[in-house]
Design a protein around this motif. Structure first.
Motif, PDB file in Angstrom:
ATOM      1  N   GLU A   1      47.080 -12.168  53.255  1.00 29.35           N
ATOM      2  CA  GLU A   1      48.474 -12.417  52.881  1.00 29.35           C
ATOM      3  C   GLU A   1      48.678 -11.958  51.444  1.00 29.35           C
TER       4      GLU A   1
ATOM      5  N   VAL B   1      42.408 -12.372  50.960  1.00 30.00           N
ATOM      6  CA  VAL B   1      41.731 -12.232  52.247  1.00 30.00           C
ATOM      7  C   VAL B   1      40.917 -13.499  52.453  1.00 30.00           C
TER       8      VAL B   1
ATOM      9  N   ILE C   1      38.431  -2.434  54.742  1.00 33.38           N
ATOM     10  CA  ILE C   1      39.802  -2.383  54.233  1.00 33.38           C
ATOM     11  C   ILE C   1      40.420  -1.066  54.668  1.00 33.38           C
ATOM     12  N   THR C   2      41.599  -1.138  55.271  1.00 32.13           N
ATOM     13  CA  THR C   2      42.334   0.065  55.644  1.00 32.13           C
ATOM     14  C   THR C   2      43.634   0.085  54.854  1.00 32.13           C
TER      15      THR C   2
ATOM     16  N   ASN D   1      51.482  -1.594  54.473  1.00 29.99           N
ATOM     17  CA  ASN D   1      50.547  -2.505  55.123  1.00 29.99           C
ATOM     18  C   ASN D   1      49.116  -2.233  54.682  1.00 29.99           C
ATOM     19  N   VAL D   2      48.370  -3.307  54.544  1.00 30.58           N
ATOM     20  CA  VAL D   2      46.925  -3.256  54.287  1.00 30.58           C
ATOM     21  C   VAL D   2      46.286  -4.049  55.419  1.00 30.58           C
ATOM     22  N   THR D   3      45.256  -3.479  56.032  1.00 33.69           N
ATOM     23  CA  THR D   3      44.596  -4.128  57.169  1.00 33.69           C
ATOM     24  C   THR D   3      43.141  -4.428  56.812  1.00 33.69           C
ATOM     25  N   VAL D   4      42.660  -5.605  57.207  1.00 31.85           N
ATOM     26  CA  VAL D   4      41.254  -5.971  57.009  1.00 31.85           C
ATOM     27  C   VAL D   4      40.651  -6.377  58.354  1.00 31.85           C
ATOM     28  N   ASN D   5      39.398  -6.028  58.550  1.00 27.24           N
ATOM     29  CA  ASN D   5      38.651  -6.382  59.772  1.00 27.24           C
ATOM     30  C   ASN D   5      37.226  -6.759  59.395  1.00 27.24           C
TER      31      ASN D   5
END
Length: 174
Positions: free
Chosen positions: A42, A93, A103-104, A168-172
């Motif tokens: 967030e 995160v 991190i994307t 947007n930032v994406t985490v996996n």
């Protein structure tokens, strides 16, 4: 009698061997699984990506905002002494303690538009993060900082420029 006794002994041995060969054995095992805390991201309130005050020149220029909040200008862009509100975007995160994550960042440029004259635009690209490609969740959380590069057109019109859509930032989990 001797034959009967021999027959009885052979028959007893045969039955004994036959019973052991046909005997079955079984064992039991438990089944388990552990569901990890979901990874989440967030934006930290008030910490959007803001390049601050910039003066444009007669030629194109660039402003690079590093993840430590330091700006560097190139070409026809000047950074005045009155910096304005310079800030990197910050995200929190959260997830399973000590897990690592990838991190994307946005791969496509983001267009920012002059709030008074929508025909005037600039491009934001080359997003960078700290940590870079992967992070770790010590204590179950990690602050992720995002910087980028701003492309300034020659004689860019004055005004406040804002993105039409957030990036947007994406985490996996790794």
């Amino acid at each position: 009698m001797k034959t009967s006794l021999s027959f009885f002994i052979i028959n007893a041995l045969f039955c004994s061997v036959f019973n052991h060969v046909q005997a079955q054995s079984s064992a039991a095992a438990d089944v388990s699984a552990t569901i990890s805390t979901p990874i989440a991201i967030e934006k930290i309130s008030g910490n959007d990506l803001n390049f601050g005050n910039i003066a444009s020149g007669k030629s194109a220029g660039l402003v690079i905002l590093n993840t430590n909040g330091v700006r560097v200008s190139e070409g026809g862009a000047t950074l005045p002494a009155s910096t304005g509100a310079v800030s990197v975007a910050e995200f929190l995160v959260t997830g399973e303690p000590l897990y690592s994550f990838s991190i994307t960042l946005p791969s496509n440029p983001i267009t920012i538009v002059n709030s008074v004259n929508p025909a005037e635009t600039m491009i934001v690209d080359r997003f960078i993060s700290s940590p870079e490609a992967t992070g770790t969740l010590p204590g179950g959380k990690q602050v992720l900082k995002i910087g980028a590069r701003l492309q300034i057109n020659p004689g860019q019109a004055p005004g406040v420029y804002i993105s039409a859509l957030p990036f947007n930032v994406t985490v996996n989990y790794n």
